[in-house]
Scaffold this motif. Structure first.
Motif, PDB file in Angstrom:
ATOM      1  N   PHE A 146       0.816  -1.206   0.000  1.00 31.88           N
ATOM      2  CA  PHE A 146       0.000   0.000   0.000  1.00 31.88           C
ATOM      3  C   PHE A 146       0.855   1.264   0.000  1.00 31.88           C
ATOM      4  CE2 PHE A 146      -3.137  -2.981   1.969  1.00 31.88           C
ATOM      5  CZ  PHE A 146      -4.104  -2.888   0.982  1.00 31.88           C
ATOM      6  N   THR A 147       1.934   1.247   0.754  1.00 33.74           N
ATOM      7  CA  THR A 147       2.811   2.411   0.798  1.00 33.74           C
ATOM      8  C   THR A 147       3.474   2.648  -0.551  1.00 33.74           C
ATOM      9  OG1 THR A 147       3.231   2.348   3.174  1.00 33.74           O
ATOM     10  CG2 THR A 147       4.954   3.308   1.805  1.00 33.74           C
ATOM     11  N   LEU A 148       3.900   1.583  -1.213  1.00 34.04           N
ATOM     12  CA  LEU A 148       4.499   1.738  -2.536  1.00 34.04           C
ATOM     13  C   LEU A 148       3.507   2.348  -3.522  1.00 34.04           C
ATOM     14  CD1 LEU A 148       6.436  -1.644  -2.838  1.00 34.04           C
ATOM     15  CD2 LEU A 148       7.450   0.635  -2.816  1.00 34.04           C
ATOM     16  N   LEU A 149       2.284   1.817  -3.551  1.00 32.73           N
ATOM     17  CA  LEU A 149       1.264   2.368  -4.439  1.00 32.73           C
ATOM     18  C   LEU A 149       0.956   3.822  -4.095  1.00 32.73           C
ATOM     19  CD1 LEU A 149      -1.252  -0.622  -4.582  1.00 32.73           C
ATOM     20  CD2 LEU A 149      -0.011   0.313  -6.541  1.00 32.73           C
ATOM     21  N   ASN A 150       0.806   4.110  -2.828  1.00 29.00           N
ATOM     22  CA  ASN A 150       0.426   5.449  -2.396  1.00 29.00           C
ATOM     23  C   ASN A 150       1.497   6.476  -2.716  1.00 29.00           C
ATOM     24  OD1 ASN A 150      -1.338   7.327  -0.855  1.00 29.00           O
ATOM     25  ND2 ASN A 150       0.379   7.354   0.561  1.00 29.00           N
ATOM     26  N   ARG A 151       2.753   6.113  -2.519  1.00 28.36           N
ATOM     27  CA  ARG A 151       3.816   7.100  -2.741  1.00 28.36           C
ATOM     28  C   ARG A 151       4.014   7.388  -4.226  1.00 28.36           C
ATOM     29  NH1 ARG A 151       9.796   4.435  -1.531  1.00 28.36           N
ATOM     30  NH2 ARG A 151       9.983   3.303  -3.514  1.00 28.36           N
ATOM     31  N   VAL A 152       3.632   6.443  -5.089  1.00 28.15           N
ATOM     32  CA  VAL A 152       3.792   6.642  -6.519  1.00 28.15           C
ATOM     33  C   VAL A 152       2.559   7.299  -7.136  1.00 28.15           C
ATOM     34  CG1 VAL A 152       4.022   5.443  -8.739  1.00 28.15           C
ATOM     35  CG2 VAL A 152       5.456   4.779  -6.810  1.00 28.15           C
ATOM     36  N   ALA A 153       1.370   6.822  -6.773  1.00 31.63           N
ATOM     37  CA  ALA A 153       0.163   7.255  -7.482  1.00 31.63           C
ATOM     38  C   ALA A 153      -0.931   7.807  -6.586  1.00 31.63           C
ATOM     39  CB  ALA A 153      -0.399   6.097  -8.312  1.00 31.63           C
ATOM     40  N   GLY A 154      -0.748   7.820  -5.265  1.00 24.28           N
ATOM     41  CA  GLY A 154      -1.740   8.415  -4.379  1.00 24.28           C
ATOM     42  C   GLY A 154      -2.735   7.419  -3.803  1.00 24.28           C
ATOM     43  N   ARG A 155      -3.545   7.916  -2.887  1.00 27.97           N
ATOM     44  CA  ARG A 155      -4.442   7.063  -2.108  1.00 27.97           C
ATOM     45  C   ARG A 155      -5.513   6.399  -2.962  1.00 27.97           C
ATOM     46  NH1 ARG A 155      -8.994   6.784   1.200  1.00 27.97           N
ATOM     47  NH2 ARG A 155      -8.608   5.873   3.260  1.00 27.97           N
ATOM     48  N   GLU A 156      -6.060   7.135  -3.940  1.00 27.85           N
ATOM     49  CA  GLU A 156      -7.140   6.582  -4.746  1.00 27.85           C
ATOM     50  C   GLU A 156      -6.655   5.358  -5.535  1.00 27.85           C
ATOM     51  OE1 GLU A 156     -11.337   7.394  -5.659  1.00 27.85           O
ATOM     52  OE2 GLU A 156      -9.922   8.054  -4.130  1.00 27.85           O
TER      53      GLU A 156
END
Length: 244
Positions: A146-156
């Motif tokens: 989740f952190t990898l996804l969030n830091r690259v493309a955001g929470r949505e």
């Protein structure tokens, strides 16, 4: 090395996952080879950038036997260490002291998606498939997903992919900020190498610049290493549940 090809040309180290019979799914042995190759690039002062690729299939995640062994006994030392080695395959890529690019063709699934997201930049094929794949096999995401996804493309985007299991192709990945550019399959590696060679022309500057880049772009949320540990417990539970 038998499953990771390591080549250096013009200051660019290229790490190619080479287990096509299983679509480059990460075994413990391949993970260790990937770690060793990344550290070899880091130790070579003439290397100014690193490209990770996998041929027609980027990486189909972790091999199922690693997950099954962990599910049978999550705290058994060997199983725990083996899964940790798979984690270190992409955390090492994420921290190696040179700029990194993933050249993604085919599917990047689960741990393979983590590997792509661990790099500083992604160049993808228009038809690439980026998907978590964890829910499809009944386990909790791992590796700080989740952190990898969030830091690259955001929470949505992190919610859509990591929580709801959405899959995106290369062009959609670019529109979401998961990748920088999408090209036809045959152009992906050349485009990645072109970018890498630009920064690799001055290896010392490349290393100093990427260190500043990473320090200054850390998101305000949870640090990745903390997220890896946070996700470990529920992933162990889900593996044990599946094998039980």
């Amino acid at each position: 090395m038998t499953e990771v090809r390591y080549e250096v040309a013009d200051g660019v180290a290229v790490l190619t996952l080479d287990a096509p019979e299983r679509r480059n799914a990460l075994s413990v042995e391949m993970s260790q080879e990937l770690i060793d190759a990344a550290r070899a690039a880091e130790a070579d002062a003439a290397v100014g950038a690193l490209v990770v690729t996998g041929g027609p299939h980027f990486c189909a995640g972790a091999v199922r036997s690693v997950l099954a062994d962990t599910g049978r006994d999550p705290v058994e030392d060997g199983a725990y260490r083996n899964l940790e080695t798979v984690y270190r395959a992409f955390t090492t890529i994420g921290e190696v002291a040179v700029p990194t690019i993933a050249a993604v063709r085919g599917a990047a699934v689960g741990a393979g998606l983590n590997l792509a997201l661990a790099t500083d930049l992604r160049i993808v094929s228009r038809t690439a498939r980026l998907l978590p794949g964890f829910a499809q096999i009944g386990i909790h995401p791992g590796g700080g997903h989740f952190t990898l996804l969030n830091r690259v493309a955001g929470r949505e985007a992190a919610a859509a992919l990591g929580l709801f299991g959405e899959e995106v192709d290369g062009e959609r990945a670019v529109s979401l900020g998961l990748a920088w550019a999408a090209y036809d399959d045959g152009d992906v590696l050349d485009r990645a190498l072109g970018l890498a060679s630009r920064v690799a022309a001055d290896p010392e500057l490349a290393r100093r610049t990427v260190a500043s880049f990473r320090r200054e772009t850390v998101p305000g949320g949870m640090p990745w290493d903390v997220a890896v540990e946070l996700e470990r417990s529920p992933q162990m539970w889900s593996l044990r549940r599946r094998e039980g």
